[in-house]
Design an enzyme around this catalytic site. Structure first.
Site: not given
Length: 213
Positions: A123-124, A148
């Protein structure tokens, strides 16, 4: 005749002595140069020894850097970049030490909280990546560091979408992504970059070095 011969002999001897003197002077110069040249390794100061880049650190383009999550050991190195902003792609809050670093250096934090994931639960969020790209393209935020947690997947996807805007071919985009992700490379990330639509961002100004060919 004897006087002439003696004069000639003295002239030859003088020239020979002069040549020897010049040779000696030349040898002395070379010897001096040899003594001046120092081929030993430079002595590094304590400050230079403390410059430790974050995990997976690299330069993306002029004024744009990428890495994993920086910790206290990386602060001295990050100060040398004279950052204006950081694009942080994780939902977790910054540590107190990192927030103090931002405040003391006047660095603005842009946080785009993309949840970490593992295949097959992919789910980007395209909208989040698109907003992060807008921030990244704004030169008023440069120099900027993208990071990140490990500097592999979320950072790799954002950089890959930037490369599409820079008109890189897909094979080059994937090569760069895989260089940082290594054994953790994900097909889903590469599919995301391939399908990501950059058309809505093409009107934004870009002034990166690789566009000035």
């Amino acid at each position: 005749m004897k006087d002439d011969t003696a004069t000639t002999t003295e002239l030859i001897q003088n020239q020979h002595q002069k040549g020897n003197q010049e040779m000696c002077r030349a040898t002395e110069v070379v010897s001096t140069v040899d003594r001046v040249v120092d081929m030993s390794s430079p002595v590094m100061s304590q400050d230079e020894l403390n410059l430790i880049p974050p995990l997976n650190f690299a330069m993306v383009d002029n004024g744009i850097f990428r890495s994993g999550f920086p910790d206290s050991a990386n602060i001295s190195f990050l100060q040398t970049l004279r950052l204006r902003s950081i694009i942080y792609l994780c939902p977790e809050p910054y540590s107190e030490a990192n927030n103090e670093f931002l405040k003391s250096n006047g660095i603005k934090l842009f946080q785009f909280g993309i949840e970490g994931y593992k295949e097959p639960f992919v789910n980007i969020p395209q909208d989040t990546i698109r907003e992060a790209l807008k921030t990244l393209l704004d030169v008023r935020n440069h120099p900027v560091l993208i990071h990140c947690k490990r500097g592999k997947h979320r950072t790799g996807c954002l950089v890959g979408c930037l490369r599409k805007l820079q008109r890189w071919c897909l094979s080059s985009i994937f090569d760069e992504y895989q260089r940082f992700a290594a054994a953790k490379a994900r097909v889903s990330d590469q599919r995301f970059m391939e399908l990501f639509d950059v058309s809505s961002l093409k009107h934004l100004p870009m002034s990166f070095s690789c566009l000035k060919r």
